[in-house]
Design an enzyme around this catalytic site. Structure first.
Site, PDB file in Angstrom:
ATOM      1  N   CYS A 199       0.857  -1.188   0.000  1.00 40.47           N
ATOM      2  CA  CYS A 199       0.000   0.000   0.000  1.00 40.47           C
ATOM      3  C   CYS A 199       0.890   1.234   0.000  1.00 40.47           C
ATOM      4  CB  CYS A 199      -0.884  -0.015   1.245  1.00 40.47           C
ATOM      5  SG  CYS A 199      -1.703   1.551   1.557  1.00 40.47           S
ATOM      6  N   CYS A 225      -3.861   7.276  -1.670  1.00 42.80           N
ATOM      7  CA  CYS A 225      -5.139   7.392  -2.380  1.00 42.80           C
ATOM      8  C   CYS A 225      -6.283   7.866  -1.489  1.00 42.80           C
ATOM      9  CB  CYS A 225      -5.525   6.066  -3.000  1.00 42.80           C
ATOM     10  SG  CYS A 225      -4.137   5.122  -3.578  1.00 42.80           S
ATOM     11  N   THR A 234      -4.166   4.964   7.376  1.00 38.55           N
ATOM     12  CA  THR A 234      -3.118   4.624   6.421  1.00 38.55           C
ATOM     13  C   THR A 234      -2.169   5.809   6.247  1.00 38.55           C
ATOM     14  OG1 THR A 234      -4.546   3.082   5.277  1.00 38.55           O
ATOM     15  CG2 THR A 234      -2.726   3.979   4.004  1.00 38.55           C
ATOM     16  N   GLU A 248      -0.154   1.827   9.174  1.00 39.44           N
ATOM     17  CA  GLU A 248      -1.403   2.315   9.777  1.00 39.44           C
ATOM     18  C   GLU A 248      -1.108   2.771  11.193  1.00 39.44           C
ATOM     19  OE1 GLU A 248      -1.748  -0.468   7.705  1.00 39.44           O
ATOM     20  OE2 GLU A 248      -2.736   0.823   6.231  1.00 39.44           O
ATOM     21  N   HIS A 277     -13.279   5.738  -3.290  1.00 44.00           N
ATOM     22  CA  HIS A 277     -12.222   4.935  -2.661  1.00 44.00           C
ATOM     23  C   HIS A 277     -12.336   3.446  -3.003  1.00 44.00           C
ATOM     24  CE1 HIS A 277      -8.781   4.716  -0.241  1.00 44.00           C
ATOM     25  NE2 HIS A 277      -9.327   4.084   0.784  1.00 44.00           N
ATOM     26  N   TYR A 297      -9.358   0.778  -5.126  1.00 47.65           N
ATOM     27  CA  TYR A 297      -8.780  -0.521  -4.757  1.00 47.65           C
ATOM     28  C   TYR A 297      -8.283  -1.340  -5.945  1.00 47.65           C
ATOM     29  CZ  TYR A 297      -8.772  -0.355   0.228  1.00 47.65           C
ATOM     30  OH  TYR A 297      -8.420  -0.049   1.516  1.00 47.65           O
ATOM     31  N   CYS A 311      -5.698  -0.593  -6.985  1.00 43.85           N
ATOM     32  CA  CYS A 311      -4.294  -0.654  -6.541  1.00 43.85           C
ATOM     33  C   CYS A 311      -3.878  -2.099  -6.326  1.00 43.85           C
ATOM     34  CB  CYS A 311      -4.096   0.148  -5.253  1.00 43.85           C
ATOM     35  SG  CYS A 311      -4.938  -0.596  -3.824  1.00 43.85           S
ATOM     36  N   GLU A 317      -6.158  -5.479   4.359  1.00 46.43           N
ATOM     37  CA  GLU A 317      -6.614  -4.168   3.886  1.00 46.43           C
ATOM     38  C   GLU A 317      -7.633  -4.355   2.757  1.00 46.43           C
ATOM     39  OE1 GLU A 317      -3.675  -1.456   2.078  1.00 46.43           O
ATOM     40  OE2 GLU A 317      -4.430   0.012   3.523  1.00 46.43           O
TER      41      GLU A 317
HETATM   42  C1  LIG Z   1      -5.190  -1.896   6.583  1.00 49.22           C
HETATM   43  C2  LIG Z   1      -6.325  -0.945   6.773  1.00 49.22           C
HETATM   44  C3  LIG Z   1      -6.203   0.371   6.338  1.00 49.22           C
HETATM   45  C4  LIG Z   1      -7.225   1.281   6.572  1.00 49.22           C
HETATM   46  N1  LIG Z   1      -7.061   2.598   6.221  1.00 49.22           N
HETATM   47  C5  LIG Z   1      -7.971   3.508   6.626  1.00 49.22           C
HETATM   48  C6  LIG Z   1      -7.739   4.904   6.440  1.00 49.22           C
HETATM   49  O1  LIG Z   1      -6.733   5.322   5.872  1.00 49.22           O
HETATM   50  N2  LIG Z   1      -8.646   5.780   6.907  1.00 49.22           N
HETATM   51  C7  LIG Z   1      -9.782   5.367   7.523  1.00 49.22           C
HETATM   52  O2  LIG Z   1     -10.575   6.212   7.906  1.00 49.22           O
HETATM   53  N3  LIG Z   1     -10.043   4.060   7.712  1.00 49.22           N
HETATM   54  C8  LIG Z   1      -9.155   3.130   7.279  1.00 49.22           C
HETATM   55  N4  LIG Z   1      -9.411   1.790   7.481  1.00 49.22           N
HETATM   56  C9  LIG Z   1     -10.602   1.428   8.226  1.00 49.22           C
HETATM   57  C10 LIG Z   1     -11.643   0.603   7.505  1.00 49.22           C
HETATM   58  O3  LIG Z   1     -12.481   1.410   6.733  1.00 49.22           O
HETATM   59  C11 LIG Z   1     -12.365  -0.172   8.611  1.00 49.22           C
HETATM   60  O4  LIG Z   1     -11.471  -1.178   9.064  1.00 49.22           O
HETATM   61  C12 LIG Z   1     -13.672  -0.776   8.176  1.00 49.22           C
HETATM   62  O5  LIG Z   1     -14.606   0.236   7.905  1.00 49.22           O
HETATM   63  C13 LIG Z   1     -14.209  -1.725   9.248  1.00 49.22           C
HETATM   64  O6  LIG Z   1     -14.291  -1.083  10.479  1.00 49.22           O
HETATM   65  P1  LIG Z   1     -13.636  -1.757  11.767  1.00 49.22           P
HETATM   66  O7  LIG Z   1     -12.246  -2.120  11.434  1.00 49.22           O
HETATM   67  O8  LIG Z   1     -13.877  -0.876  12.900  1.00 49.22           O
HETATM   68  O9  LIG Z   1     -14.383  -3.128  11.924  1.00 49.22           O
HETATM   69  P2  LIG Z   1     -15.689  -3.440  12.748  1.00 49.22           P
HETATM   70  O10 LIG Z   1     -16.646  -2.291  12.652  1.00 49.22           O
HETATM   71  O11 LIG Z   1     -15.334  -3.887  14.100  1.00 49.22           O
HETATM   72  O12 LIG Z   1     -16.289  -4.648  11.900  1.00 49.22           O
HETATM   73  C14 LIG Z   1     -16.020  -6.021  12.202  1.00 49.22           C
HETATM   74  C15 LIG Z   1     -17.172  -6.861  11.692  1.00 49.22           C
HETATM   75  O13 LIG Z   1     -18.363  -6.496  12.369  1.00 49.22           O
HETATM   76  C16 LIG Z   1     -19.390  -6.123  11.450  1.00 49.22           C
HETATM   77  N5  LIG Z   1     -20.129  -4.984  12.028  1.00 49.22           N
HETATM   78  C17 LIG Z   1     -19.623  -3.790  12.414  1.00 49.22           C
HETATM   79  N6  LIG Z   1     -20.609  -2.991  12.890  1.00 49.22           N
HETATM   80  C18 LIG Z   1     -21.732  -3.690  12.799  1.00 49.22           C
HETATM   81  C19 LIG Z   1     -23.090  -3.399  13.127  1.00 49.22           C
HETATM   82  N7  LIG Z   1     -23.460  -2.225  13.637  1.00 49.22           N
HETATM   83  N8  LIG Z   1     -23.995  -4.352  12.873  1.00 49.22           N
HETATM   84  C20 LIG Z   1     -23.633  -5.550  12.334  1.00 49.22           C
HETATM   85  N9  LIG Z   1     -22.369  -5.877  12.016  1.00 49.22           N
HETATM   86  C21 LIG Z   1     -21.432  -4.956  12.242  1.00 49.22           C
HETATM   87  C22 LIG Z   1     -18.656  -5.753  10.174  1.00 49.22           C
HETATM   88  O14 LIG Z   1     -19.455  -5.935   9.010  1.00 49.22           O
HETATM   89  C23 LIG Z   1     -17.457  -6.690  10.207  1.00 49.22           C
HETATM   90  O15 LIG Z   1     -17.789  -7.916   9.645  1.00 49.22           O
HETATM   91  C24 LIG Z   1      -8.411   0.845   7.213  1.00 49.22           C
HETATM   92  C25 LIG Z   1      -8.546  -0.494   7.612  1.00 49.22           C
HETATM   93  C26 LIG Z   1      -7.522  -1.381   7.403  1.00 49.22           C
HETATM   94  C27 LIG Z   1      -7.686  -2.803   7.886  1.00 49.22           C
HETATM   95  S1  SF4 Z   2      -6.175   2.610  -2.506  1.00 47.13           S
HETATM   96 FE1  SF4 Z   2      -4.725   0.942  -2.182  1.00 47.13          FE
HETATM   97  S2  SF4 Z   2      -2.660   1.793  -2.216  1.00 47.13           S
HETATM   98 FE2  SF4 Z   2      -4.103   3.459  -2.107  1.00 47.13          FE
HETATM   99  S3  SF4 Z   2      -4.183   3.960   0.069  1.00 47.13           S
HETATM  100 FE3  SF4 Z   2      -5.864   2.518  -0.316  1.00 47.13          FE
HETATM  101  S4  SF4 Z   2      -5.072   0.448  -0.035  1.00 47.13           S
HETATM  102 FE4  SF4 Z   2      -3.315   1.870  -0.113  1.00 47.13          FE
END
Ligand SMILES: Cc1cc2nc3c(=O)[nH]c(=O)nc-3n(C[C@H](O)[C@H](O)[C@H](O)COP(=O)(O)OP(=O)(O)OC[C@H]3O[C@@H](n4cnc5c(N)ncnc54)[C@H](O)[C@@H]3O)c2cc1C
Ligand code: SF4
Length: 474
Positions: free
Chosen positions: A91, A95, A182, A248, A283, A287, A289, A437
């Site tokens: 990553c 983006c 990120t 992250e 966004h 992906y 990417c 991710e």
């Molecule tokens: C590597 C990585 C990079 C990321 N980069 C960014 C970033 O740059 N900026 C940013 O803002 N975010 C970023 N994210 C966040 C990403 O958008 C969230 O991880 C994603 O939205 C899931 O939220 P969570 O991790 O809190 O999971 P959770 O909300 O804990 O979800 C876990 C599970 O529970 C379920 N769930 C959650 N809430 C409910 C509900 N109310 N009812 C029923 N089921 C539910 C989900 O569907 C999922 O299956 C990144 C995540 C990762 C892993």
């Molecule tokens: S679009 Fe892909 S490379 Fe760009 S910030 Fe997100 S995961 Fe990383």
């Protein structure tokens, strides 16, 4: 220049229970900085791909800061993202910031139209500066969220969603955190924004603001990754991808000040839902990417088959075809979403929502299957290979050279390097970028299924079927 711009900032970072004084030269952190730097390098090497003309400042700017003026702009952005994935194998972190400035263009415009506010001009002023100085913007959308069944204002701790705690003549003060950010530490600025639809009771949570990543009151806690300690070892073979990595951070905001000039939403709860869905339209197509990373892993799988002398077997060729089919299916949905972009009232183009969600939904699955096939072609040695130090040892080294040979014409070290790369992308540090991710970034799979349900127009489809079947439609 980019790397230098990160030095000398009074930025508060914790990693492995210690405050890090010089993150730029930290062995665990540096690969993530290298990956972001690739976005600057590509702009010099291939300006047609990675820069664009900005009417805002009448200069060419990095494409990661360009306002989308046509569907073609989004298509070139996708090509650039695939290219950067091929170069870094991870990553490259830029983006989400681009997609943030894209969504802010239309959201600030729409809020101003309804409420007579001046967010859009503030946003354009900020963007000019960002373009002039070629800045990185981290996207802070995801709150820690606490109990997922409760709204922001219902949580036992009000800070589990980031919110405004004070307003003064000069600006606002915020408190809370943003998770999984990120490139949080590698960014110059962080944009905080709501993560879900909000009700009137959640007014203080409806906040969008731009803050320097090193502002007073901000603490970054570095997210550790599988096998990250290998970065501290000597040698580069066991690292798999010694130069590039993702990043992250959990970002804590404790009473952080944002001057009004950098506030782009304050209390307009009815726009939170739109902001999230427009952001994800951009966004989730970004992906593509992952198809650049897919190209790397397909190449690694084909190379290890060569090194093992298995490249002519029909099932090996078929597995490479299957991997390519999956990878190009991701790409086709992403790029189709860009070609189908439509203009919004503010003048910016936005990806087709349905196709962007299909792209991201494919991404939640196909890299896992591609990884399974790469591990299949790699053989068990991928997880039982001794360390680089054992290859260098006077007793074990010659034994490993003798017994770990594949094709006699291929150095054993090359075989080890490719196996370590596959390990890195499917089990190690860059499995964060290639796999998890892909699953959760830009929303977990269910988030796309909700959007697909909203956009799938099933009633219209029932009518198509009924007409052909000769059923009267009222
Ligand atoms: C590597 C990585 C990079 C990321 N980069 C960014 C970033 O740059 N900026 C940013 O803002 N975010 C970023 N994210 C966040 C990403 O958008 C969230 O991880 C994603 O939205 C899931 O939220 P969570 O991790 O809190 O999971 P959770 O909300 O804990 O979800 C876990 C599970 O529970 C379920 N769930 C959650 N809430 C409910 C509900 N109310 N009812 C029923 N089921 C539910 C989900 O569907 C999922 O299956 C990144 C995540 C990762 C892993
Ligand atoms: S679009 Fe892909 S490379 Fe760009 S910030 Fe997100 S995961 Fe990383």
């Amino acid at each position: 220049m980019y790397v230098e711009s990160l030095r000398g900032r009074d930025i508060k970072v914790y990693l492995f229970g210690k405050q890090i004084q010089n993150p730029v030269d930290h062995a665990i952190i540096r690969p993530s900085i290298n990956a972001l730097k690739a976005t600057y390098d590509l702009a010099i090497e291939d300006p047609d791909l990675a820069t664009a003309w900005s009417p805002l400042i009448n200069e060419r700017v990095n494409r990661f800061l360009h306002i989308v003026e046509s569907p073609e702009d989004l298509v070139i952005k996708n090509r650039m993202q695939r290219r950067l994935g091929q170069i870094t194998g991870t990553c490259f972190q830029r983006c989400a910031g681009l997609d943030t400035i894209s969504v802010l263009h239309s959201i600030t415009y729409d809020i101003d139209q309804k409420h007579g506010t001046v967010y859009h001009q503030r946003y354009l002023n900020f963007l000019k500066q960002a373009q002039q100085h070629n800045l990185i913007i981290g996207a802070g959308m995801t709150d820690p969220k606490g109990d997922r069944s409760k709204r922001p204002s219902e949580q036992s701790d009000p800070d589990l969603f980031l919110h405004v705690i004070k307003r003064t003549k000069k600006g606002i003060y915020i408190k809370g955190a943003k998770a999984h950010m990120t490139g949080g530490l590698n960014s110059h600025w962080i944009c905080v924004m709501p993560t879900m639809n909000l009700s009137e009771k959640d007014k203080d949570y409806a906040v969008v603001g731009m803050i320097p990543a090193h502002a007073v009151g901000i603490t970054h806690i570095y997210g550790r990754q599988s096998c990250d300690l290998r970065a501290l070892e000597e040698g580069d073979i066991d690292k798999g991808n010694a130069k590039f990595g993702g990043q992250e951070t959990l970002v804590i905001f404790d009473n952080v000040f944002i001057p009004w000039d950098h506030v782009f939403m304050d209390g307009e709860t009815e726009f939170a839902q739109d902001m999230v869905s427009r952001f994800t339209s951009y966004h989730r197509a970004s992906y593509v990417c992952k198809t650049g990373l897919g190209d790397v892993i397909i190449g690694a799988a084909a190379t290890i088959a060569d090194y093992n002398g298995a490249e002519k077997a029909s099932h090996i060729k078929d597995k490479l075809v299957e991997m390519t089919h999956l990878n190009e299916t991701i790409y086709s949905s992403g790029i189709a979403s860009s070609y189908e972009a439509k203009k919004l009232p503010s003048g910016i183009y936005k990806n087709d929502e349905m196709l962007a969600n299909i792209c991201k939904h494919n991404v939640t699955r196909f890299p896992y299957e591609i990884s399974r096939l790469a591990q299949d072609l790699a053989g068990g040695l991928m997880v039982t290979l001794p360390s680089e130090q054992d290859f260098k040892h006077e007793i074990t080294g010659p034994l490993l050279e003798k017994y770990l040979q594949g094709k006699a014409s291929v150095p054993v070290e090359h075989r080890a390097r490719i196996l370590r790369l596959i390990e890195n992308m499917t089990l190690g540090r860059n499995a964060v970028g290639y796999l998890t991710e892909s699953l959760h970034g830009a929303g977990s799979p269910q988030a796309q299924r909700i959007q697909i349900t909203r956009a799938m127009r099933v009633e219209e489809k029932k009518d198509f079927a009924k007409r052909i079947a000769g059923i009267q439609i009222d």
